[in-house]
Design a protein around this motif. Structure first.
Motif, PDB file in Angstrom:
ATOM      1  N   ALA A   3       0.852  -1.188   0.000  1.00  0.00           N
ATOM      2  CA  ALA A   3       0.000   0.000   0.000  1.00  0.00           C
ATOM      3  C   ALA A   3       0.889   1.240   0.000  1.00  0.00           C
ATOM      4  CB  ALA A   3      -0.914  -0.011   1.216  1.00  0.00           C
ATOM      5  N   SER A   5       0.441   4.040   1.371  1.00  0.00           N
ATOM      6  CA  SER A   5       0.347   4.840   2.583  1.00  0.00           C
ATOM      7  C   SER A   5      -0.347   4.044   3.671  1.00  0.00           C
ATOM      8  CB  SER A   5      -0.448   6.116   2.296  1.00  0.00           C
ATOM      9  OG  SER A   5      -0.805   6.776   3.485  1.00  0.00           O
ATOM     10  N   SER A   8      -4.091   3.923   3.290  1.00  0.00           N
ATOM     11  CA  SER A   8      -4.686   3.144   2.209  1.00  0.00           C
ATOM     12  C   SER A   8      -5.293   1.855   2.761  1.00  0.00           C
ATOM     13  CB  SER A   8      -3.631   2.838   1.147  1.00  0.00           C
ATOM     14  OG  SER A   8      -3.136   4.041   0.603  1.00  0.00           O
ATOM     15  N   TYR A  13     -11.079   3.455   2.093  1.00  0.00           N
ATOM     16  CA  TYR A  13     -11.593   3.365   0.730  1.00  0.00           C
ATOM     17  C   TYR A  13     -13.123   3.394   0.739  1.00  0.00           C
ATOM     18  CZ  TYR A  13     -12.355   1.706  -4.021  1.00  0.00           C
ATOM     19  OH  TYR A  13     -12.773   1.594  -5.326  1.00  0.00           O
ATOM     20  N   TYR A  62      -4.366   7.625  -2.906  1.00  0.00           N
ATOM     21  CA  TYR A  62      -4.230   6.555  -1.916  1.00  0.00           C
ATOM     22  C   TYR A  62      -4.646   5.190  -2.414  1.00  0.00           C
ATOM     23  CZ  TYR A  62      -3.125  10.185   1.419  1.00  0.00           C
ATOM     24  OH  TYR A  62      -2.516  11.224   2.067  1.00  0.00           O
ATOM     25  N   PHE A  63      -5.357   5.145  -3.518  1.00  0.00           N
ATOM     26  CA  PHE A  63      -5.813   3.863  -4.081  1.00  0.00           C
ATOM     27  C   PHE A  63      -5.589   3.886  -5.590  1.00  0.00           C
ATOM     28  CE2 PHE A  63      -8.196   5.020  -0.317  1.00  0.00           C
ATOM     29  CZ  PHE A  63      -7.940   3.938   0.495  1.00  0.00           C
TER      30      PHE A  63
END
Length: 71
Positions: A3, A5, A8, A13, A62-63
């Motif tokens: 990931a 971060s 994340s 999410y 982040y994703f």
């Protein structure tokens, strides 16, 4: 793939997806209000669209795969 971060997470999410759903609903309502001539609707629509842009930036940051970790 690791990931990018500590933020994340699947929970974050889900929160971002929920926020995106809510802002999309707000945009639809603001568009309706604007077409009906409601005073201030254009400003509300602009604010909602800016919020949507920020949420999408967070999701993309982040994703980057577009999915929750482990999905």
């Amino acid at each position: 793939m690791a990931a990018p971060s500590q933020f994340s997470t699947a929970e974050n999410y889900a929160k971002l997806q929920s926020a995106l759903d809510q802002v999309d609903a707000a945009i639809r309502e603001a568009e309706l209000a604007e077409s009906a001539g409601v005073p201030g609707a254009a400003e509300l629509l602009s604010t909602a669209q800016q919020g949507r842009t920020r949420i999408l930036q967070l999701i993309n940051t982040y994703f980057p795969t577009g999915t929750a970790p482990g999905a």
